[in-house]
Enzyme design. Sequence first.
Site, PDB file in Angstrom:
ATOM      1  N   THR A 150      -1.779 124.439 -63.741  1.00  0.00           N
ATOM      2  CA  THR A 150      -2.873 123.402 -63.196  1.00  0.00           C
ATOM      3  C   THR A 150      -3.247 122.434 -64.295  1.00  0.00           C
ATOM      4  O   THR A 150      -3.571 121.224 -64.099  1.00  0.00           O
ATOM      5  CB  THR A 150      -4.051 124.326 -62.533  1.00  0.00           C
ATOM      6  OG1 THR A 150      -3.296 124.947 -61.441  1.00  0.00           O
ATOM      7  CG2 THR A 150      -4.786 123.346 -61.706  1.00  0.00           C
ATOM      8  N   GLU A 189     -12.981 128.669 -62.859  1.00  0.00           N
ATOM      9  CA  GLU A 189     -12.007 127.454 -62.683  1.00  0.00           C
ATOM     10  C   GLU A 189     -11.816 126.957 -64.139  1.00  0.00           C
ATOM     11  O   GLU A 189     -10.840 126.276 -64.510  1.00  0.00           O
ATOM     12  CB  GLU A 189     -12.088 126.575 -61.473  1.00  0.00           C
ATOM     13  CG  GLU A 189     -11.776 127.015 -59.917  1.00  0.00           C
ATOM     14  CD  GLU A 189     -10.429 127.202 -59.873  1.00  0.00           C
ATOM     15  OE1 GLU A 189      -9.823 128.204 -60.615  1.00  0.00           O
ATOM     16  OE2 GLU A 189      -9.937 126.924 -58.865  1.00  0.00           O
TER      17      GLU A 189
HETATM   18  N1  HSE Z   1      -7.840 119.707 -56.981  1.00  0.00           N
HETATM   19  C1  HSE Z   1      -7.031 120.771 -58.063  1.00  0.00           C
HETATM   20  C2  HSE Z   1      -5.919 119.826 -58.563  1.00  0.00           C
HETATM   21  C3  HSE Z   1      -6.849 121.892 -57.331  1.00  0.00           C
HETATM   22  O1  HSE Z   1      -5.358 119.179 -57.624  1.00  0.00           O
HETATM   23  O2  HSE Z   1      -5.927 119.971 -59.724  1.00  0.00           O
HETATM   24  C4  HSE Z   1      -6.004 122.806 -58.016  1.00  0.00           C
HETATM   25  O3  HSE Z   1      -5.391 123.723 -57.392  1.00  0.00           O
END
Ligand code: HSE
Length: 323
Positions: free
Chosen positions: A183, A130
């Site tokens: 993201t 990630e």
């Molecule tokens: N918790 C993370 C965000 C998840 O909200 O950026 C990303 O899929």
Amino acid sequence: MVSSTFFAPATSANLAAGFDILGMALSKIGDKVTAYKTNKSNIEIISIKGDQGQLPLDPTQNTASVAVAALLKYVGYSGGIGLEIEKKMPLCSGLGSSAASAAAAVAAVNHLLQLELTAKELVPFAMQGEAVASGSAHADNVAPSLMGGIVLIRSYHPLDVIQLSVPENLYYSIVHPNLSINTKEAREQVPQNIPVKHATQQMGNIATFVAGLYSNNLNLISNGLEDWIAEPARAKSIPGFSLVKQAALDAGALGAGLSGSGPSMFAFSDALSTAEDCACQMSDIFNNQNITSNLYFGKVNTRGAFLVTEKPDTEDLISGDLA
Ligand code: HSE
């Protein structure tokens, strides 16, 4: 050739109030990764299917290989590993696509090398994937993808992952509009400072949601589904966000919101028929704006990543769950 193939499910992170600390596993969609030993001394991405050429083959940039590298370093394995990745879910969708690859990859290597780490023990390695995908090693997608169900990350330093109780009659709806959200960029929208009164409200919501999970009280779950941190900053990126959310509530949802960093949106319901209806109504709002969408609904998937032993269609695969 000895190989190991794992399927890891897509996930929906945050679940409204739990930015970076809550996530759940979804059914049917996810990623499949096959790992095998090579006679080289590095990790190679041999192939990626289903990504329309969008994902990096460079092992220092791919979430699956980065996660595997972290695992191999930890166990001191210096042999070569080949990885074949099959995407069975949309990319940049807010459904944990990068996490599913990382989770399936570490689970496959764990099995291949007979490391016998549990799903929970694999989380810190999958998290490293990630970091390369989004600039932050968050666990709210990889943990439920590996472990299944709904997972809470109590702490990142040290990592403390807790699998939560899931009521039998809790159903999700997911609508994935045909939009793409990065993201990493979406994380930059989240405020780094919030008023204490918002933090207080958020803590109340998370505690209420968790209380609802453990007491099978769907009213409590409903009351806890409200985000004061990430969603207000991110909602403007989703066309018709408020209308989509309202459509879910009007169709009987317990609550609704952004799935992860979006663009997908999620809702919870107390019946499968309501979950289906919510998904359709939410999708209609996107349709009205000429945005097509994919719909998913079902029971929270309590299984997590699993060993693929026979047919390539994920629905038909049974056996070899992680400990
Ligand atoms: N918790 C993370 C965000 C998840 O909200 O950026 C990303 O899929």
